[in-house]
Design a protein around this motif. Structure first.
Motif, short mmCIF file in Angstrom:
data_model
loop_
_atom_site.label_atom_id
_atom_site.label_comp_id
_atom_site.label_asym_id
_atom_site.label_seq_id
_atom_site.Cartn_x
_atom_site.Cartn_y
_atom_site.Cartn_z
N MET A 10 124.65 -46.95 7.76
CA MET A 10 123.35 -47.43 7.31
C MET A 10 122.65 -48.18 8.44
SD MET A 10 122.65 -50.89 6.44
CE MET A 10 123.49 -52.29 7.12
N SER A 11 121.34 -48.30 8.34
CA SER A 11 120.60 -49.05 9.35
C SER A 11 119.47 -49.81 8.69
CB SER A 11 119.95 -48.09 10.34
OG SER A 11 120.86 -47.61 11.25
N ASN A 12 119.21 -50.98 9.21
CA ASN A 12 118.01 -51.70 8.82
C ASN A 12 117.09 -51.72 10.03
OD1 ASN A 12 119.06 -52.18 6.31
ND2 ASN A 12 119.97 -54.14 6.90
N VAL A 13 115.88 -51.20 9.85
CA VAL A 13 114.97 -50.99 10.98
C VAL A 13 113.68 -51.76 10.74
CG1 VAL A 13 113.61 -49.22 12.20
CG2 VAL A 13 115.95 -48.69 11.44
N GLU A 71 111.22 -41.25 5.07
CA GLU A 71 112.03 -40.17 4.50
C GLU A 71 113.51 -40.57 4.49
OE1 GLU A 71 112.06 -36.57 6.76
OE2 GLU A 71 112.99 -35.44 5.13
N LYS A 72 113.89 -41.34 5.51
CA LYS A 72 115.30 -41.74 5.64
C LYS A 72 115.58 -43.13 5.03
CE LYS A 72 116.97 -38.56 8.70
NZ LYS A 72 116.02 -37.50 8.37
N ALA A 73 114.53 -43.79 4.56
CA ALA A 73 114.72 -45.16 4.08
C ALA A 73 114.87 -45.20 2.56
CB ALA A 73 113.53 -46.02 4.49
N ASP A 74 115.73 -46.08 2.08
CA ASP A 74 115.86 -46.26 0.63
C ASP A 74 114.86 -47.29 0.14
OD1 ASP A 74 118.33 -44.60 0.15
OD2 ASP A 74 119.02 -45.93 1.74
N SER A 76 113.20 -61.17 -5.24
CA SER A 76 113.45 -60.06 -4.32
C SER A 76 114.50 -60.34 -3.27
CB SER A 76 112.14 -59.66 -3.66
OG SER A 76 111.67 -60.76 -2.92
N SER A 77 114.76 -61.61 -2.95
CA SER A 77 115.76 -61.86 -1.91
C SER A 77 117.15 -61.42 -2.39
CB SER A 77 115.74 -63.32 -1.48
OG SER A 77 116.03 -64.14 -2.58
N LEU A 78 117.39 -61.55 -3.70
CA LEU A 78 118.68 -61.09 -4.24
C LEU A 78 118.78 -59.58 -4.14
CD1 LEU A 78 118.85 -63.28 -7.50
CD2 LEU A 78 119.89 -63.72 -5.26
N LEU A 79 117.66 -58.93 -4.44
CA LEU A 79 117.64 -57.47 -4.44
C LEU A 79 117.85 -56.91 -3.03
CD1 LEU A 79 116.32 -55.08 -6.52
CD2 LEU A 79 114.89 -55.03 -4.49
N ILE A 80 117.21 -57.56 -2.07
CA ILE A 80 117.32 -57.05 -0.70
C ILE A 80 118.76 -57.24 -0.18
CG2 ILE A 80 116.55 -59.00 0.74
CD1 ILE A 80 114.62 -56.87 1.99
N SER A 81 119.38 -58.31 -0.59
CA SER A 81 120.80 -58.52 -0.22
C SER A 81 121.66 -57.42 -0.81
CB SER A 81 121.32 -59.83 -0.79
OG SER A 81 120.81 -60.88 -0.11
N LYS A 82 121.31 -57.02 -2.04
CA LYS A 82 122.08 -55.96 -2.70
C LYS A 82 121.95 -54.65 -1.92
CE LYS A 82 121.56 -54.42 -7.08
NZ LYS A 82 120.97 -54.65 -8.40
N SER A 109 124.92 -50.91 1.83
CA SER A 109 124.72 -49.99 2.96
C SER A 109 123.57 -49.00 2.76
CB SER A 109 126.00 -49.20 3.25
OG SER A 109 127.00 -50.08 3.61
N LEU A 110 122.51 -49.43 2.11
CA LEU A 110 121.33 -48.57 2.00
C LEU A 110 120.40 -48.86 3.19
CD1 LEU A 110 120.90 -48.96 -1.83
CD2 LEU A 110 121.49 -46.84 -0.65
N ASN A 111 119.54 -47.91 3.51
CA ASN A 111 118.63 -48.08 4.66
C ASN A 111 117.38 -48.86 4.26
OD1 ASN A 111 120.24 -46.57 6.39
ND2 ASN A 111 119.23 -44.66 5.85
#
Ligand code: GDP
Ligand code: IMO
Ligand code: MG
Length: 431
Positions: free
Chosen positions: A1-4, A25-28, A204-210, A215-217
């Motif tokens: 996974m990557s965070n960009v 297209e590649k991001a969740d 949203s901070s909880l969600l982004i941590s999840k 390992s989602l992009n």
């Protein structure tokens, strides 16, 4: 996974929307982390045009969830309008694909009034803001009197919080001989909009941590550009938020070690809308030609953008400010047909050579660009999708820029269309 992270390396309008859309297209999850509806991101998909100001550009893709993070300032009236307009363009928007941070701060009608009054009262040195209330809203946030998205759902409490903001600003309005405003006038409509968006609102901070932990992009979509940053830009001719990459963490609730790659979006020349220093600004034929060919009119205000040649000093500074790993070079096609192309490689400040943009606005206005002139190309690069198919002079231009800014170019955009993109490296496939 990557965070960009994607950020603009100049003064905004570099083509971030197109590149975010292309990469999403590649991001969740696609996340906005600063700014508000001062941004204007245009996407062209199979000839259909989408204009986004507040909603992250990933909203256009089915199967991509978007998040408006806590660092964004939200005009609830505009938010509702943008959702409705996109729905009219057949974009599905529901709590399945749009999340709004409960901690984001509001832009209220009084903020917009103040923004416009201040600009109109200035005889000289107007900032040239978008007039959308961005500055006054961020001022209330740091002044610890602002109203948040989570305050919209309790009418009694909402009125109390609105009163605090309105009492503060009415003192100035009254002193300036302007009409004062009453929160009671907007209370019901604001509460109703709260009910309209309530299903999208989450901590949203909880969600982004999840997302991060599973390992989602995640793709972080910056708005504005590096030299509009409140700390690192051409102050005071800047916006009121941090626009550089580090803000992605603050504006969403993720730490710096969670970021894998930062992309700088860079126009093949330079533009700026609004006032302020612009060392390579060209008001003669070349600048006019760049503006005409590049259709350089603002998405938000329709204002004509000021144009000039590529400034490698600025972009190199942006690369360093955001630790950029790769550049997406956009609008290369706009340079088609120029006999020669100029690149700014340094400045003279009072006859002394410097290779950085000074901090003082007085000096920023004084610097004179030093140009290197290279050969242009006759062929058109519009729609080219492979590096090898570019004319040799265009390849030379790209390689020269890479060297001057000390950063690899990983994507090249050759038209507004989503697929007209030369893809040298995909950051989501690099780990
Ligand atoms: P953003 O604010 O950074 O998202 O950029 P804007 O959308 O405000 O401005 C960029 C403009 O250039 C938009 O109208 C895009 O459709 C257009 N654009 C993006 N990439 C290209 C490109 O490679 N070539 C041309 N000719 N136009 C492009
Ligand atoms: P995108 O995301 C270009 C400029 C305004 C003004 C200054 C302050 O489309 O790249 P503000 O309303 O933010 O207080 O205005 O910042 N500005 C932009 N210029 N692109 C943008 O966004 C901008 N957002 C703000 O023109 O000079
Ligand atoms: Mg824009």
């Amino acid at each position: 996974m990557s965070n960009v992270i994607i950020i603009g390396t100049q003064w905004g309008d570099e083509g971030k929307g197109k590149i975010v859309d292309w990469l999403s297209e590649k991001a969740d999850l696609v996340v906005r982390f600063q700014g508000g509806h001062n941004a204007g991101h245009t996407l062209v998909v199979n000839g259909k045009i989408f204009k986004l100001s507040l909603l992250p550009s990933g909203i256009i893709r089915e199967n991509t969830t978007v998040l408006i993070g806590n660092g964004v300032v939200i005009d609830p009236f505009h938010l509702k309008k943008e959702i409705e307009e996109l729905r009219n363009q057949d974009i599905k928007i529901s709590s399945e694909n749009l999340i709004i941070s409960d901690s984001a701060f509001l832009i209220l009608p009084i903020h917009q009034t103040i923004d416009n009054l201040r600009e109109n009262k200035k005889e000289i040195e107007k900032i040239g803001t978008t007039g959308r209330g961005i500055g006054p809203s961020y001022e209330d946030k740091v002044g610890r009197r602002a109203v948040k998205i989570c305050d919209l759902f309790d009418k009694v409490d909402l009125l109390k919080k609105l009163l605090k903001v309105y009492d503060f600003h009415n003192v100035w309005l009254k002193a300036m001989g302007e009409k004062i405003q009453y929160p009671e006038d907007i209370l019901n409509e604001l509460y109703d909009i709260g009910q309209f968006i309530i299903s999208f609102v989450q901590p949203s901070s909880l969600l982004i941590s999840k997302y991060n932990d599973t390992s989602l992009n995640i793709l972080f979509e910056g708005a504005q550009g590096t030299f509009l940053d409140i700390d690192h830009g051409t102050y005071p001719y800047v916006t009121s938020s941090n626009t550089i990459a580090s803000q992605a963490g603050v504006g969403t609730g993720l730490g710096p070690t969670s970021i894998d790659f930062t992309i700088g979006i860079t126009k093949a020349y330079t533009t700026r809308v609004g006032s302020g220093p612009f060392p390579t600004e060209d008001t003669s034929t070349d600048g006019i030609q760049l503006g005409t060919r590049g259709h350089e009119f603002g998405t938000v205000t329709g204002r004509q953008r000021r144009c000039g040649w590529f400034d490698a000093v600025l972009v190199k500074q942006a690369v360093s400010l955001s630790s950029i790993n790769g550049i997406a070079l956009t609008k290369l096609d706009v340079l088609d047909g120029f006999n020669s192309i100029k690149i700014c490689t340094g400045y003279y400040l009072d006859n002394n050579f410097i290779n950085y943009l000074p901090s003082s606005d007085k000096q920023q206005k004084k610097v004179k660009p030093i140009y290197e002139v290279i050969e242009g190309w006759d062929e058109s690069v519009v729609g080219v999708r492979e590096f090898d198919k570019l004319p040799k002079e265009a390849k030379f231009y790209i390689k020269r820029i890479e060297k001057l800014i000390n950063c690899p170019i990983i994507l090249i955009s050759t038209s507004p269309e989503r697929e007209d993109t030369i893809y040298l490296k995909n950051p989501f496939e690099m780990n």
